[in-house]
Structure formats: C-alpha cells, structure tokens
Motif scaffolding. Structure first.
Motif, PDB file in Angstrom:
ATOM      1  N   ALA A  66      78.054   2.318   9.953  1.00 25.67           N
ATOM      2  CA  ALA A  66      77.256   3.546   9.999  1.00 25.67           C
ATOM      3  C   ALA A  66      78.145   4.774   9.948  1.00 25.67           C
ATOM      4  O   ALA A  66      77.855   5.750   9.239  1.00 25.67           O
ATOM      5  CB  ALA A  66      76.392   3.562  11.260  1.00 25.67           C
ATOM      6  N   LEU A  67      79.244   4.739  10.676  1.00 27.13           N
ATOM      7  CA  LEU A  67      80.172   5.871  10.679  1.00 27.13           C
ATOM      8  C   LEU A  67      80.923   5.979   9.363  1.00 27.13           C
ATOM      9  O   LEU A  67      81.154   7.080   8.860  1.00 27.13           O
ATOM     10  CB  LEU A  67      81.148   5.740  11.846  1.00 27.13           C
ATOM     11  CG  LEU A  67      80.521   5.791  13.248  1.00 27.13           C
ATOM     12  CD1 LEU A  67      81.587   5.604  14.315  1.00 27.13           C
ATOM     13  CD2 LEU A  67      79.763   7.092  13.467  1.00 27.13           C
ATOM     14  N   ALA A  68      81.293   4.839   8.797  1.00 27.22           N
ATOM     15  CA  ALA A  68      82.008   4.854   7.519  1.00 27.22           C
ATOM     16  C   ALA A  68      81.141   5.443   6.406  1.00 27.22           C
ATOM     17  O   ALA A  68      81.655   6.108   5.501  1.00 27.22           O
ATOM     18  CB  ALA A  68      82.444   3.441   7.147  1.00 27.22           C
ATOM     19  N   ASP A  69      79.838   5.217   6.486  1.00 23.38           N
ATOM     20  CA  ASP A  69      78.925   5.717   5.459  1.00 23.38           C
ATOM     21  C   ASP A  69      78.653   7.215   5.577  1.00 23.38           C
ATOM     22  O   ASP A  69      78.064   7.810   4.670  1.00 23.38           O
ATOM     23  CB  ASP A  69      77.591   4.955   5.531  1.00 23.38           C
ATOM     24  CG  ASP A  69      77.704   3.555   4.947  1.00 23.38           C
ATOM     25  OD1 ASP A  69      78.757   3.219   4.387  1.00 23.38           O
ATOM     26  OD2 ASP A  69      76.725   2.777   5.085  1.00 23.38           O
ATOM     27  N   THR A  70      79.050   7.823   6.692  1.00 22.22           N
ATOM     28  CA  THR A  70      78.769   9.243   6.895  1.00 22.22           C
ATOM     29  C   THR A  70      80.027  10.095   7.085  1.00 22.22           C
ATOM     30  O   THR A  70      79.978  11.312   6.894  1.00 22.22           O
ATOM     31  CB  THR A  70      77.853   9.436   8.126  1.00 22.22           C
ATOM     32  OG1 THR A  70      78.416   8.750   9.257  1.00 22.22           O
ATOM     33  CG2 THR A  70      76.459   8.878   7.856  1.00 22.22           C
ATOM     34  N   ALA A  71      81.143   9.468   7.438  1.00 24.44           N
ATOM     35  CA  ALA A  71      82.395  10.215   7.608  1.00 24.44           C
ATOM     36  C   ALA A  71      82.814  10.829   6.277  1.00 24.44           C
ATOM     37  O   ALA A  71      82.737  10.195   5.228  1.00 24.44           O
ATOM     38  CB  ALA A  71      83.494   9.283   8.114  1.00 24.44           C
ATOM     39  N   GLY A  72      83.231  12.078   6.316  1.00 26.51           N
ATOM     40  CA  GLY A  72      83.653  12.749   5.098  1.00 26.51           C
ATOM     41  C   GLY A  72      82.513  13.384   4.334  1.00 26.51           C
ATOM     42  O   GLY A  72      82.724  14.328   3.576  1.00 26.51           O
ATOM     43  N   ILE A  73      81.302  12.874   4.527  1.00 18.85           N
ATOM     44  CA  ILE A  73      80.126  13.458   3.874  1.00 18.85           C
ATOM     45  C   ILE A  73      79.500  14.500   4.790  1.00 18.85           C
ATOM     46  O   ILE A  73      79.195  15.625   4.380  1.00 18.85           O
ATOM     47  CB  ILE A  73      79.090  12.365   3.522  1.00 18.85           C
ATOM     48  CG1 ILE A  73      79.713  11.301   2.628  1.00 18.85           C
ATOM     49  CG2 ILE A  73      77.859  12.991   2.864  1.00 18.85           C
ATOM     50  CD1 ILE A  73      78.794  10.119   2.358  1.00 18.85           C
ATOM     51  N   TYR A  74      79.322  14.124   6.046  1.00 22.57           N
ATOM     52  CA  TYR A  74      78.660  15.002   7.005  1.00 22.57           C
ATOM     53  C   TYR A  74      79.547  15.445   8.160  1.00 22.57           C
ATOM     54  O   TYR A  74      79.215  16.410   8.842  1.00 22.57           O
ATOM     55  CB  TYR A  74      77.421  14.301   7.578  1.00 22.57           C
ATOM     56  CG  TYR A  74      76.406  13.930   6.531  1.00 22.57           C
ATOM     57  CD1 TYR A  74      75.615  14.907   5.924  1.00 22.57           C
ATOM     58  CD2 TYR A  74      76.227  12.605   6.134  1.00 22.57           C
ATOM     59  CE1 TYR A  74      74.678  14.568   4.957  1.00 22.57           C
ATOM     60  CE2 TYR A  74      75.294  12.261   5.170  1.00 22.57           C
ATOM     61  CZ  TYR A  74      74.521  13.249   4.594  1.00 22.57           C
ATOM     62  OH  TYR A  74      73.599  12.906   3.637  1.00 22.57           O
ATOM     63  N   TYR A  75      80.640  14.741   8.396  1.00 22.46           N
ATOM     64  CA  TYR A  75      81.492  15.044   9.542  1.00 22.46           C
ATOM     65  C   TYR A  75      82.887  15.457   9.089  1.00 22.46           C
ATOM     66  O   TYR A  75      83.548  14.720   8.360  1.00 22.46           O
ATOM     67  CB  TYR A  75      81.588  13.831  10.479  1.00 22.46           C
ATOM     68  CG  TYR A  75      80.253  13.410  11.035  1.00 22.46           C
ATOM     69  CD1 TYR A  75      79.533  14.260  11.879  1.00 22.46           C
ATOM     70  CD2 TYR A  75      79.698  12.170  10.716  1.00 22.46           C
ATOM     71  CE1 TYR A  75      78.306  13.880  12.388  1.00 22.46           C
ATOM     72  CE2 TYR A  75      78.472  11.782  11.228  1.00 22.46           C
ATOM     73  CZ  TYR A  75      77.773  12.645  12.066  1.00 22.46           C
ATOM     74  OH  TYR A  75      76.553  12.274  12.561  1.00 22.46           O
ATOM     75  N   ARG A  76      83.329  16.629   9.533  1.00 20.13           N
ATOM     76  CA  ARG A  76      84.649  17.132   9.180  1.00 20.13           C
ATOM     77  C   ARG A  76      85.685  16.647  10.198  1.00 20.13           C
ATOM     78  O   ARG A  76      86.326  17.425  10.902  1.00 20.13           O
ATOM     79  CB  ARG A  76      84.634  18.656   9.142  1.00 20.13           C
ATOM     80  CG  ARG A  76      83.713  19.229   8.080  1.00 20.13           C
ATOM     81  CD  ARG A  76      83.749  20.746   8.114  1.00 20.13           C
ATOM     82  NE  ARG A  76      82.760  21.329   7.220  1.00 20.13           N
ATOM     83  CZ  ARG A  76      82.535  22.627   7.103  1.00 20.13           C
ATOM     84  NH1 ARG A  76      83.242  23.476   7.834  1.00 20.13           N
ATOM     85  NH2 ARG A  76      81.614  23.082   6.286  1.00 20.13           N
ATOM     86  N   THR A  77      85.808  15.380  10.304  1.00 14.89           N
ATOM     87  CA  THR A  77      86.787  14.777  11.187  1.00 14.89           C
ATOM     88  C   THR A  77      87.075  13.373  10.678  1.00 14.89           C
ATOM     89  O   THR A  77      86.390  12.869   9.790  1.00 14.89           O
ATOM     90  CB  THR A  77      86.282  14.748  12.644  1.00 14.89           C
ATOM     91  OG1 THR A  77      87.337  14.352  13.517  1.00 14.89           O
ATOM     92  CG2 THR A  77      85.119  13.783  12.809  1.00 14.89           C
ATOM     93  N   SER A  78      88.083  12.737  11.237  1.00 17.91           N
ATOM     94  CA  SER A  78      88.487  11.429  10.754  1.00 17.91           C
ATOM     95  C   SER A  78      87.543  10.341  11.238  1.00 17.91           C
ATOM     96  O   SER A  78      86.826  10.508  12.240  1.00 17.91           O
ATOM     97  CB  SER A  78      89.905  11.105  11.230  1.00 17.91           C
ATOM     98  OG  SER A  78      89.914  10.931  12.636  1.00 17.91           O
ATOM     99  N   LEU A  79      87.575   9.225  10.541  1.00 20.09           N
ATOM    100  CA  LEU A  79      86.771   8.078  10.953  1.00 20.09           C
ATOM    101  C   LEU A  79      87.223   7.595  12.322  1.00 20.09           C
ATOM    102  O   LEU A  79      86.401   7.157  13.142  1.00 20.09           O
ATOM    103  CB  LEU A  79      86.895   6.953   9.918  1.00 20.09           C
ATOM    104  CG  LEU A  79      86.080   5.682  10.193  1.00 20.09           C
ATOM    105  CD1 LEU A  79      84.602   6.000  10.326  1.00 20.09           C
ATOM    106  CD2 LEU A  79      86.305   4.663   9.071  1.00 20.09           C
TER     107      LEU A  79
END
Length: 352
Positions: free
Chosen positions: A270-283
C-alpha cells in the motif's frame, strides 16, 4: 498534489482567527458556482459516474489514495477524479463552494465549513491518530513551551491538538508564539533546521522531525489527550450529491473500506503504491510512520469527539456554534457495512 496547510498567518494576514474564518471558509460557503462548471455526480466517463474529490497530504488520506490508484470504486460504477490544489485552504474553498463532490478533510476544517453554512455532511472516517506535537531538546512539558514558538497549520486538527494539550497543562495559547506554515515539507524543515522550537505535525512528517533533529521528543501524540482511535481526517460530501446520488457516495465509502482492508493486509505494498505519488518522503520514512496514523473508515465511535472538538474551536475563536448533530450522517456508512458484512468483519480497525 495538495499539501495540508493554512495561510502564513502572522506574516500575511495580521488578523484575528475570526478574520481567517471570514476571509477564507465563510467565503467558500457563499461562493457562487459558475453555471455548468460542475454537476455533482453527473459527469460520466466510459460509462462511470465521475466523482470529483480533493484530499490532503497525510497518511490519513491513504484510503482515498489507494481507492484512486487501484480503481477500487469502479466496480460500483464510480470513477474518482482528484482535483489538485496547492494548499488545504484551497481544498476547503473548492469543497465549500461546491466545485468538488467529496473531500477527505481535517475534521476541524469540516467544522468551520459547517459553521459558515456550507451544505456539507460528514459521511465516513478516513484516518485516525497521527497528530503529534514534537519539541526541541529541553522542552518536556506544556509549561516548558512558554515563550517558545510552535509551528502548525491554521484551523487544522494539528492546531486544535496543540491548543488542547496546552489547555490540559494550564498554559494559554497567548503564552507561546504560534507560527503558521504553508506546506507539510516546509513546516518539517523549519523544525529540523531550528527555526521553530516545536511543531505539531502529521505523519509521515512528524516522524521525520523526530528523527532528524537531535534531542527532540514527543510531547503528545494525542492519545494521552483524546484516547485511542481519535479522528484526524474524515470523508465529507456535498448534501446535494447525497440527495441526488447516494449510491455514488456509497461506492466511495466502500472503495475506501476496501483500501483499508488492503492496507491492513499488505501495508508495504500500500505504501509502495503511493510513495512518490502522494507523499514527499521516502518509502522508509513512510513505513516507520504508518503505524502512527492508520486508515479507519468506520469512525462512528468518534461522534462525541467531533462535538467536543467543536467546543475547543469555539474557545479558539474559529467557530461560533457547536457542531450540530445533523452535520454528521453515518447512514450511508451503515448501509455499506450492512451490505458488505464479510469485508467489514475483515477490518482490524472499526467502531463495532
């Protein structure tokens, strides 16, 4: 992507909190909608009903992010269309003006919209907990904050937590310098770089602040003030959409409930599918932070919490009235739960 934020109040507005309300939220509630700009629930694409939505930037939005990315509403005939906004102030304005159909929004912003007369209702939860007050080395209590600076977002759940924490400690808001920021990364950077003494932030940024400023500590994560499962963001909908197309709203609620189940089952994916798209922080930072701010769609148990927080907001000068009971409408959530018993039973976090 939009950030959860307020205006840079001290440097731009130089006005009262009531002035902020009149200048922003109240204006949103009364803004005229240009003819033909949006017919809620009626825009169709590829045979689907398109629901326009706004959102914030915290982990409390993970449910709607997954619903969008994984097309979890389309099985029930609805396509989510995110309207990108630069700030939460814009999110509130668009939603209050009726230019979007639904919004995942901090409960505090929802309360201000209702108080300003906007025709909106809370229909489900989104995320819980994760509002965290982090302080620099040497600050260990509300009393230690006297004469210090606190960064937050205006009229946000984060500012309400800071207010309630200090009130519980017998310290007035007038005894500290409140600094309002424009974006989540900006506010985190201000704390990490020493520009402010404390910060009330959401995840994953609160964990980032804690890890990157040596000696910092958590003054409160809200649990000691509010108890386990307190609300941060909620799902709200325009009343016209609720009347015209309740099925579309149910599809969004169900899609977010499926997203919750998926995030609980496979958090890493779930986090991998949203990191970088919606969150300006690292996985990696997201993974560390996620347990502090999980998805919880069924927040019926927080009904009194919302009423109590509106009382805090009255004391802060943001609203004139307590939140009316009719502004919180769980009826469609009740129907989704009844119609999807197996899904509901599989959820880890819920009211029942």
């Amino acid at each position: 992507m939009c950030d959860r934020c307020g205006t840079t109040y001290n440097s731009i507005m130089q006005a009262s909190r009531r002035g902020f309300l009149k200048g922003g939220v109240a204006a949103a509630a009364s803004l005229a909608i240009p003819a033909g700009l949006l017919a809620p629930g009626q825009a169709a694409a590829a045979g689907l009903t398109t629901i326009k939505a706004t959102h914030g930037a915290g982990l409390c939005n993970l449910g709607i992010f997954l619903a969008k990315e994984r097309k979890l509403t389309e099985a029930d005939g609805v396509e989510l269309d995110f309207v990108v906004t630069p700030t939460t102030t814009d999110v509130v304005t668009l939603f209050g003006a009726g230019m979007v159909d639904v919004s995942v929004i901090p409960y505090s912003n929802f309360i201000t919209l209702v108080d300003a007369g906007a025709p909106v209702k809370m229909v489900a939860g989104a995320g819980v907990e994760g509002c965290i007050l982090v302080a620099a080395e040497g600050i260990r209590s509300a009393a230690d904050l006297k004469g210090k600076s606190i960064g937050t977002f205006q009229a946000d759940t984060l500012e309400v937590l800071a207010y309630d924490y200090m009130a519980a400690g017998g310290v007035s808001f007038a005894d500290v310098e409140i600094k309002y920021f424009n974006t989540s990364p900006e506010m985190a950077a201000a704390f990490v770089n020493g520009a402010i003494d404390a910060v009330c932030h959401i995840e994953p940024y609160a964990t980032q602040c804690l890890e990157q400023r040596a000696g910092s500590t958590v003054l409160t994560d809200g649990l000691d003030i509010y108890g386990q499962g307190y609300a941060d963001c909620v799902l709200a909908a325009r009343t016209q959409l609720l009347e015209d197309n309740p099925g579309a709203v149910k599809a969004v609620i169900k899609g977010m409930m499926v997203a919750q189940q998926q995030s609980e089952t496979d958090t890493a994916k779930a986090l991998a599918d949203t990191a970088g798209i919606y969150y300006r922080t690292s996985l990696e930072a997201l993974t560390l932070a996620q347990f502090r701010q999980p998805v919880k769609i069924d927040q019926r148990s927080n009904t009194q919490f919302f009423a109590d927080r509106s009382a805090s907001m009255k004391k802060m000068g943001y609203v004139r009235n307590d939140l009316p009971p009719e502004a919180v409408d769980w009826s469609l959530l009740d129907e989704v739960i009844a119609e999807n018993a197996d899904l509901y039973a599989s959820l880890r976090l819920k009211s029942a």
